[in-house]
Motif scaffolding. Structure first.
Motif, PDB file in Angstrom:
ATOM      1  N   GLN A  65      13.582  12.969   1.174  1.00  0.00           N
ATOM      2  CA  GLN A  65      12.941  13.847   0.204  1.00  0.00           C
ATOM      3  C   GLN A  65      11.873  13.139  -0.622  1.00  0.00           C
ATOM      4  OE1 GLN A  65      13.745  17.248  -0.045  1.00  0.00           O
ATOM      5  NE2 GLN A  65      14.853  16.757   1.838  1.00  0.00           N
ATOM      6  N   HIS A  66      11.896  11.805  -0.632  1.00  0.00           N
ATOM      7  CA  HIS A  66      11.066  11.105  -1.602  1.00  0.00           C
ATOM      8  C   HIS A  66      10.206   9.965  -1.048  1.00  0.00           C
ATOM      9  CE1 HIS A  66      14.431  12.793  -4.104  1.00  0.00           C
ATOM     10  NE2 HIS A  66      13.375  13.268  -4.727  1.00  0.00           N
ATOM     11  N   VAL A  70       0.846  -1.188   0.000  1.00  0.00           N
ATOM     12  CA  VAL A  70       0.000   0.000   0.000  1.00  0.00           C
ATOM     13  C   VAL A  70       0.884   1.242   0.000  1.00  0.00           C
ATOM     14  CG1 VAL A  70      -1.561   1.377   1.435  1.00  0.00           C
ATOM     15  CG2 VAL A  70      -2.031  -1.042   1.060  1.00  0.00           C
ATOM     16  N   ASN A  71       0.491   2.238  -0.793  1.00  0.00           N
ATOM     17  CA  ASN A  71       1.237   3.486  -0.917  1.00  0.00           C
ATOM     18  C   ASN A  71       0.418   4.663  -0.390  1.00  0.00           C
ATOM     19  OD1 ASN A  71       3.487   2.280  -2.346  1.00  0.00           O
ATOM     20  ND2 ASN A  71       2.121   2.124  -4.113  1.00  0.00           N
ATOM     21  N   ILE A  72       1.009   5.412   0.540  1.00  0.00           N
ATOM     22  CA  ILE A  72       0.376   6.584   1.136  1.00  0.00           C
ATOM     23  C   ILE A  72       1.012   7.833   0.537  1.00  0.00           C
ATOM     24  CG2 ILE A  72      -0.076   7.841   3.279  1.00  0.00           C
ATOM     25  CD1 ILE A  72       0.318   5.136   4.750  1.00  0.00           C
ATOM     26  N   GLY A  73       0.205   8.714  -0.033  1.00  0.00           N
ATOM     27  CA  GLY A  73       0.721   9.944  -0.623  1.00  0.00           C
ATOM     28  C   GLY A  73       0.791  11.067   0.399  1.00  0.00           C
ATOM     29  N   MET A  74       1.965  11.673   0.550  1.00  0.00           N
ATOM     30  CA  MET A  74       2.155  12.821   1.441  1.00  0.00           C
ATOM     31  C   MET A  74       2.873  13.926   0.674  1.00  0.00           C
ATOM     32  SD  MET A  74       3.018  11.164   5.186  1.00  0.00           S
ATOM     33  CE  MET A  74       1.914   9.932   5.928  1.00  0.00           C
ATOM     34  N   THR A  75       2.678  15.174   1.117  1.00  0.00           N
ATOM     35  CA  THR A  75       3.149  16.306   0.319  1.00  0.00           C
ATOM     36  C   THR A  75       4.134  17.217   1.047  1.00  0.00           C
ATOM     37  OG1 THR A  75       1.100  17.459   0.929  1.00  0.00           O
ATOM     38  CG2 THR A  75       1.166  16.408  -1.235  1.00  0.00           C
ATOM     39  N   ASP A  76       4.863  16.669   1.990  1.00  0.00           N
ATOM     40  CA  ASP A  76       5.925  17.442   2.622  1.00  0.00           C
ATOM     41  C   ASP A  76       7.110  16.519   2.820  1.00  0.00           C
ATOM     42  OD1 ASP A  76       7.172  19.624   3.623  1.00  0.00           O
ATOM     43  OD2 ASP A  76       6.159  19.621   5.562  1.00  0.00           O
ATOM     44  N   THR A  77       8.310  17.056   2.802  1.00  0.00           N
ATOM     45  CA  THR A  77       9.491  16.231   2.990  1.00  0.00           C
ATOM     46  C   THR A  77       9.790  16.077   4.476  1.00  0.00           C
ATOM     47  OG1 THR A  77      10.895  18.173   2.742  1.00  0.00           O
ATOM     48  CG2 THR A  77      10.510  16.835   0.780  1.00  0.00           C
ATOM     49  N   LYS A 110       4.914   7.853   0.003  1.00  0.00           N
ATOM     50  CA  LYS A 110       5.448   8.489  -1.203  1.00  0.00           C
ATOM     51  C   LYS A 110       5.303   9.996  -1.046  1.00  0.00           C
ATOM     52  CE  LYS A 110       4.798   5.028  -4.824  1.00  0.00           C
ATOM     53  NZ  LYS A 110       4.284   4.847  -6.200  1.00  0.00           N
ATOM     54  N   ILE A 111       6.418  10.692  -1.107  1.00  0.00           N
ATOM     55  CA  ILE A 111       6.404  12.144  -0.965  1.00  0.00           C
ATOM     56  C   ILE A 111       6.342  12.759  -2.363  1.00  0.00           C
ATOM     57  CG2 ILE A 111       7.647  14.152  -0.104  1.00  0.00           C
ATOM     58  CD1 ILE A 111       8.907  12.239   1.991  1.00  0.00           C
ATOM     59  N   VAL A 112       5.231  13.416  -2.643  1.00  0.00           N
ATOM     60  CA  VAL A 112       4.975  13.971  -3.973  1.00  0.00           C
ATOM     61  C   VAL A 112       4.517  15.421  -3.831  1.00  0.00           C
ATOM     62  CG1 VAL A 112       4.342  11.699  -4.879  1.00  0.00           C
ATOM     63  CG2 VAL A 112       2.560  13.195  -3.978  1.00  0.00           C
ATOM     64  N   THR A 113       4.389  16.107  -4.945  1.00  0.00           N
ATOM     65  CA  THR A 113       3.800  17.442  -4.902  1.00  0.00           C
ATOM     66  C   THR A 113       2.282  17.312  -4.812  1.00  0.00           C
ATOM     67  OG1 THR A 113       3.566  17.648  -7.293  1.00  0.00           O
ATOM     68  CG2 THR A 113       5.672  18.332  -6.344  1.00  0.00           C
ATOM     69  N   ALA A 114       1.644  18.360  -4.318  1.00  0.00           N
ATOM     70  CA  ALA A 114       0.185  18.338  -4.204  1.00  0.00           C
ATOM     71  C   ALA A 114      -0.463  18.095  -5.558  1.00  0.00           C
ATOM     72  CB  ALA A 114      -0.311  19.646  -3.595  1.00  0.00           C
TER      73      ALA A 114
END
Length: 554
Positions: free
Chosen positions: A244-245, A55-62, A268-272
């Motif tokens: 960072q990622h 499972v992959n969780i998307g987050m938007t801050d490093t 997973k650290i991504v942009t919004a």
């Protein structure tokens, strides 16, 4: 005034605002280009024959670290580390404190707090989790060699006013193991149980003393063991990390609350801007409201995805407008601005109705919210009268008020233009200055503004630290009121929710009258989850409490 948690509010304010402002609606976080297939991140398999569950969780801050001894109270660090090292308690979706490592936390006098460690709690190597582990963890958090100033440990007996113990200290007077499964914390001043639970219970992430006790204290901050720990008490342990990622986890099959059903978990650290496409493609399974900020303009797109279920969280993020009351001294002008903004139109026009209007600091998500305090209604005629009175008393209407707004919050930059036009109609000129967050915080700290707007989350169960700081001579508003000071102090002397609610009604009523701040609106942010993921609901609080029970259906 008694020494409260104001230092923590000041020290952590920037980090909190960075999270909220960069991840809430309308914010365009521009992390470095992110390759979702960076080495170390295991992608979810679409091969039905592959039994491995990912499972992959998307987050938007490093992340700054995954070391629990460097806890900075940011949401992404807290959750990333709490998968491995449990907090004592956590807030669930009903805003109730639920035991995690602790089975209970109690107090009889709002000075002595008894933490009972879950009798079943064990480390992944089979060693029991004990009170000594908790005491050891707090001692290291208070070490001047680790220099972690963010935990506000100065509240406890035996800790200096700077939040640290003396170098070489082997104990803390106010943090004692009573027996193998009981810790007593003793504070220097009255503290509400909810404040203790929210400030310390949620952020003290216990580490294993039997593994770390021989590591020199000056090496703990950079100790590489935390990047892939061998012994944990939570449901997962880090296998690989790139701050960072991504963070990649493997299940702790010995988790005392039950082995996780998901073999591998990734942050997973991504942009919004990447969240919508990630949810659409299935590369992201889960987005939680405070760590992954879906863009406001992408809400309809996410709602239209057939493979995703959305959940709007409780309204907790307050789009606050703060006055520098030492500059805007005439209360009639502050009142006129409150009357002159159609806040319901802001919610319907800029938030697609996903929010609410309140006066003061508390939203309907707080157990201390009192609906009897009716929000000030839009009344431009009343606003004009107040401006006329202020001009007669000497206020210079030709001089524009300097209004600072975060340039990264695209939704509110548009709202600010609407507000400016509305106030021009009542005789108040605003000069909108859109600046980056660092500049905005600099302006706030130096009080070099007339008005400033920023998204701010006042913890629904524990607004005391923020309100106590903001409504003070040292806070952004420069506003002090003895009635508010007394009411805030009273909230820390009781655990009676009804009495605390009464005091916050006094506080918010005074704010409504004197207007040191305006709540433009309170945001209900979107969370999202892939329909293949079961037992998982994205919410502002409690999303990860049951992560060991998450499962997937292909």
């Amino acid at each position: 005034m008694k020494r409260g948690l104001t230092k923590r509010a000041a020290a952590l304010l920037l980090s909190f605002l960075l999270i909220i402002t960069l991840t809430a609606c309308g914010s365009k976080t521009d992390n470095s280009k992110t390759n979702n297939n960076k080495a170390g991140v295991t992608e979810g398999s679409k091969d039905a024959g592959n039994k491995e569950k990912i499972v992959n969780i998307g987050m938007t801050d490093t992340l700054t670290s995954v070391n629990p001894l460097l806890m900075d109270a940011t949401e992404i660090l807290k959750y990333a580390v709490a998968f491995e090292f449990l907090p004592l308690v956590e807030l669930n979706s009903k805003l109730e404190f639920q035991g995690m490592l602790a089975s209970s936390i109690t107090t009889k006098d709002n000075r002595n707090f008894t933490v009972n460690i879950d009798k079943n709690a064990v480390w992944s190597d089979g060693t029991p989790v004990t009170a000594d582990d908790v005491v050891y963890t707090v001692l290291k958090l208070a070490s001047p060699k680790l220099a972690n100033a963010s935990m506000a440990l100065y509240a406890f007996e035996g800790v200096g006013d700077d939040g640290f113990v003396k170098e070489g200290a082997t104990e803390i007077k106010g943090v004692k193991a009573i027996d193998d499964k009981t810790v007593q914390f003793t504070t220097k001043y009255d503290m509400a149980l909810t404040t203790f639970e929210n400030t310390y219970g949620r952020y003290i992430l216990t580490v294993p003393k039997h593994i770390l006790k021989d590591v020199p204290e000056d090496q703990l901050a950079s100790y590489s063991w935390f990047n892939a720990p061998t012994v944990v008490n939570g449901p997962y342990k880090i296998a690989n990390v790139d701050l960072q990622h991504y963070v990649s986890y493997e299940a702790n099959d010995k988790y005392f609350k039950g082995a996780p059903k998901i073999n591998k978990l990734n942050i997973k650290i991504v942009t919004a801007a990447q969240l919508l496409t990630g949810l659409q493609s299935g590369e992201i399974d889960f987005v939680q409201q405070t760590t992954g900020g879906i863009l406001q303009e992408d809400y309809k797109g996410v709602e239209g995805l057939s493979n995703v279920t959305v959940n709007y969280g409780a309204p907790v993020t307050n789009q606050s407008i703060f006055f520098n009351t030492t500059a805007v001294t005439d209360v009639r002008i502050r009142q006129a601005i409150l009357y002159g903004i159609d806040r319901n139109k802001l919610v319907s026009g800029f938030m697609n109705g996903k929010g609410e209007v309140v006066d003061g600091f508390l939203s309907s998500a707080s157990p201390f919210y009192d609906a009897s305090l009716t929000p000030t209604a839009y009344d431009p005629d009343k606003a004009k009268e107040l401006v006329k009175e202020a001009v007669s008393a000497g206020w210079d209407s030709s001089k524009p008020l300097q209004f600072y707004v975060n340039s990264g919050d695209t939704t509110f930059t548009q709202a600010a233009d609407y507000i400016t036009a509305s106030l021009a109609d009542i005789g108040i000129k605003l000069q909108v200055n859109t600046v980056d967050l660092a500049t905005l915080m600099s302006k706030a700290g130096s009080k070099d503004f007339d008005l400033m707007a920023v998204q701010y989350t006042y913890a629904p169960v524990d607004p005391y630290p923020d309100v106590n700081w903001l409504l003070s001579a040292d806070g952004w508003t420069g506003y002090a009121n003895s009635k508010i000071t007394d009411a805030l102090a009273a909230t820390q002397k009781t655990s009676d929710a009804g009495e605390i609610k009464k005091q916050y009604l006094t506080i918010d009523s005074a704010v409504q009258q004197d207007v040191p701040m305006i709540s433009a609106y309170v945001i209900s942010a979107m969370g999202a989850v892939n329909k293949r993921l079961v037992n998982a609901t994205p919410d502002v609080y409690g999303s990860f409490i049951n992560v060991n029970e998450w499962d997937v259906t292909e």
